[in-house]
Design an enzyme around this catalytic site. Structure first.
Site, mmCIF file in Angstrom:
data_model
loop_
_atom_site.group_PDB
_atom_site.id
_atom_site.type_symbol
_atom_site.label_atom_id
_atom_site.label_comp_id
_atom_site.label_asym_id
_atom_site.label_seq_id
_atom_site.Cartn_x
_atom_site.Cartn_y
_atom_site.Cartn_z
ATOM 1 N N CYS A 70 40.541 -13.608 18.400
ATOM 2 C CA CYS A 70 41.179 -14.723 17.633
ATOM 3 C C CYS A 70 39.973 -15.910 17.361
ATOM 4 O O CYS A 70 39.284 -15.741 16.544
ATOM 5 C CB CYS A 70 42.180 -15.390 18.556
ATOM 6 S SG CYS A 70 43.450 -16.410 17.551
ATOM 7 N N HIS A 98 45.789 -11.110 19.852
ATOM 8 C CA HIS A 98 45.380 -10.920 21.013
ATOM 9 C C HIS A 98 45.239 -9.714 21.594
ATOM 10 O O HIS A 98 46.679 -9.615 22.297
ATOM 11 C CB HIS A 98 46.063 -12.221 22.010
ATOM 12 C CG HIS A 98 45.626 -13.457 21.578
ATOM 13 N ND1 HIS A 98 44.749 -14.250 22.085
ATOM 14 C CD2 HIS A 98 45.832 -14.407 20.462
ATOM 15 C CE1 HIS A 98 44.392 -15.387 21.672
ATOM 16 N NE2 HIS A 98 45.205 -15.599 20.478
ATOM 17 N N GLU A 154 44.649 -8.732 24.603
ATOM 18 C CA GLU A 154 44.986 -8.806 25.998
ATOM 19 C C GLU A 154 46.436 -8.602 26.253
ATOM 20 O O GLU A 154 46.951 -8.613 27.473
ATOM 21 C CB GLU A 154 44.210 -9.759 26.616
ATOM 22 C CG GLU A 154 44.520 -10.899 26.234
ATOM 23 C CD GLU A 154 44.224 -11.642 24.941
ATOM 24 O OE1 GLU A 154 43.907 -10.935 24.107
ATOM 25 O OE2 GLU A 154 44.445 -13.173 24.616
#
Lengths: 187, 226
Positions: A85, A165, A167
């Site tokens: 990002c 993202h 994660e």
């Protein structure tokens, strides 16, 4: 050894736990990793690290985009880099790209447009951004949503960026980046 | 940074409040009272206890009713956050989101529109570790709702302790439940926490349950000295 770079400004003391620790929890299952704030990272501080991950940051936090001069080490560090990002946006700006307005918040479908080591096919990702990167000609696009570029790779360097993202719902992207550039220090 | 906390009265919102208060100033709580028991955003069995919790914390509570229709409730939430911005000049909103991208994305969208920070101190934390932290920090948390097999009425009203955490983790491994209730499997109500100046004493309660769905409803409660 992985270096995770915290891209959050001091203005938001919660960015570390929200955007950095989730990456660390994925990375440290595969390799040892350290975290340094972006203000503390330079050419010399990269010694001893095999690869670098630049974290994302909160929607209101765009501070690194105004400080690209602090990231010139990205050009010549010679190490694999994954920017997430704000990390991808910063990479793109350092290499001559520019930003355009593109708001995507929430689960978003993206499509792979070029085969690569991180992902394949069409899949859903967690997006959290108000701006997207328009990369320079030094990069090739790896994936896109209906609205913007979602993943890039430098044409001649192992420098990757993802706007989403990973994660949050796609941790395998981080794992594949780490595994692809694994350095066996026992040799 | 002045912060308002989205506040259900459960363990996640109150743990998020504690973590926010460690670093910045929390100036108000924001509670949506949903009439829709199926709401993905706001439903919680003892939402009325939030008034006592706010008093125990010494914080003002913005309380807004919502019919709980999927998009309307987001407008109601936006109005409540806008009121926090206007009345308490909050710079950001704290949520107890851990895994739910549904909740997190919608609150991010609202905060983005209003130009305030969206702070998620528990985001992506290990759920067992969160439960252990709640116990270790001295929270008195009771199970106020169960909504998934094989949970049943025997869990309702029970306090979360190390033994219960082990049971929840075992069930998560066997049945795929989220151990801390991220998928809506359990709801909780906090009766005491480190920031509470007084604790909540339950004077009257009832259990309403059928099969693997039930609530522990606090009918009457008061604040007492700690």
């Amino acid at each position: 050894m992985i270096l995770v770079v915290d891209m959050n400004s001091a203005e938001n003391p919660f960015g570390f736990s929200e955007f950095v620790l989730p990456i660390v929890s994925i990375a440290e299952k595969l390799e040892k990793c350290d975290v340094n704030h972006y203000l503390e990272v330079n050419e010399k501080s990269l010694n001893g690290y095999d690869k670098i991950i630049l974290s994302g940051s909160a929607l209101k936090n765009t501070v690194t985009l105004d400080q690209t001069a602090r990231f010139t080490w990205l050009k010549d560090c010679g190490k694999p880099v994954l920017g997430i990002c704000a990390g991808m946006q910063t990479i793109g700006l350092v290499f001559g790209g520019h930003m355009e307005k593109c708001r995507e918040i929430g689960m978003t479908e993206i499509a792979t447009v070029k085969a690569n080591i991180l992902f394949s096919s069409t899949f859903k990702v967690y997006a959290l951004h108000n701006y997207a990167l328009v990369p320079s000609a030094e990069f090739e696009m790896l994936a896109e949503s209906a609205n913007c570029v979602h993943a890039i790779k430098h044409k001649h360097k192992a420098v990757y960026g993802v706007l989403f993202h990973p994660e949050v719902r796609n941790k395998e992207v981080v794992e594949r980046f780490i595994s692809a550039f694994h350095v066996d220090r026992r040799i | 940074m002045k912060l308002g906390v989205l506040f259900s009265g459960g363990k996640d919102s109150i743990l998020a409040l504690h973590k926010a208060a460690e670093k910045e100033k929390v100036v108000c709580l924001i509670t949506l009272v949903s009439e829709n028991k199926e709401s993905f955003m706001f439903h919680t069995p003892n939402i009325d206890v939030t008034a006592l919790q706010a008093e125990a914390l010494g914080l003002p509570l913005i309380r807004k009713a919502t019919a709980g229709e999927p998009e309307e409730e987001l407008k109601d939430l936006e109005e409540a956050i806008a009121q926090a911005v206007k009345d308490f000049e909050v710079d950001g909103v704290v949520t107890g989101a851990v895994e739910s991208v549904y909740q997190a994305a919608r609150i991010q969208q609202i905060c983005n529109r209003l130009g305030v920070w969206c702070v998620n101190p528990l985001w992506k934390r290990n759920q067992k570790a969160l439960l252990e932290e709640v116990v270790a920090e001295g929270f008195k948390t009771v199970i106020s709702g169960v909504f998934a097999y094989p949970l049943d009425k025997t869990w309702l009203g029970k306090q979360i302790d190390p033994e219960m955490i082990e049971r929840l983790v075992a069930l998560s491994e066997e049945y795929g439940l989220s151990p801390s209730g991220e998928g809506g499997e359990i709801e909780t109500t906090v009766l005491d926490a480190p920031m509470f100046k007084k604790k909540i004493e339950v004077l009257d309660s009832e259990v309403e349950a059928q099969g693997n769905s039930g609530v522990f409803r606090i009918k009457q409660a008061r604040l007492t000295e700690k």
